[in-house]
Design a protein around this motif. Structure first.
Motif: not given
Lengths: 111, 111
Positions: A20-40
């Motif tokens: 379980s990984l968590e992400c939170t955003v402050e200072g905005t409302s209704n943003p689009n949110l994204y998860w990316y993975r970056q391999a070495a």
């Protein structure tokens, strides 16, 4: 101003354990949110994005899932981790413009 | 499908030695082209957005330019602190919510 948080910063998990990984955003409302993975040494791979609460679009079939229980909260999960899930996980948000802003990332090592 | 190709993969410069990074793109209608800087172990940091051919943006020793097929990131008189991976991304009319990223150019500036 807008800020984005991710935790944990680093994680070492055995194969077959949950995630379980968590992400939170402050200072905005209704943003689009994204998860990316970056391999070495490789580029950014888009995993999931969300345009609103409860709305999740998956880009890559895998054993990962995402949820958006609140407007500014985005969670990446797995029931059973694989070795291939190791990587650098980045959360990002898009506000009024087209550019995306990234969090500090989570380094996941599956052993 | 949108495609972004960055060259070279790696660039080693002497302090003060100016150079350029290339980002070639193929999209079905460009909405915006973005440059990011990424330091090791950190999330990408937004630098510039370019919207139309002929547009230029500057920030300190960096200048980004855009044509109909490619973008250049010029680094003038670089310093060691300019060492980073520079990522290019595009947003097209065909993919409203997503960016397509290149693999990046890793710049190393030696003192």
């Amino acid at each position: 101003s807008q800020t984005i948080h991710q935790w944990p910063a680093t994680l070492v998990q055995p194969v077959g354990s949950p995630l379980s990984l968590e992400c939170t955003v402050e200072g905005t409302s209704n943003p689009n949110l994204y998860w990316y993975r970056q391999a070495a040494g490789r580029g950014l791979q888009l995993l999931f994005y969300s345009v609103g609460i409860g709305q999740i679009s998956s880009e890559v079939p895998q054993n990962l899932s995402a949820s958006r229980p609140q407007d500014r909260q985005f969670i990446l999960s797995s029931k059973k981790l694989l070795l291939s899930d190791s990587g650098f996980y980045l959360c990002a948000f898009r506000d009024r413009g087209y550019e995306q802003y990234f969090g500090p990332g989570t380094r996941l090592t599956v052993t | 499908e949108d495609q972004v190709t960055q060259s070279p993969e790696a660039l080693r410069l002497q302090e003060g030695e100016s150079s350029s990074l290339n980002c070639s793109y193929t999209v079905s209608g460009l909405r915006g082209l973005f440059w990011y800087r990424q330091d090791p172990g950190k999330g990408p940091e937004f630098l510039f957005t370019l919207y139309s051919a002929g547009e230029e943006k500057e920030k300190e020793r960096l200048k980004a330019t855009l044509t109909k097929k490619e973008s250049f990131l010029h680094i003038t008189a670089p310093k060691p602190e300019d060492s980073a991976t520079y990522l290019c991304a595009v947003h097209s009319w065909a993919n409203d919510y997503k960016l397509s990223f290149g693999a990046g150019t890793t710049v190393t500036v030696r003192a």
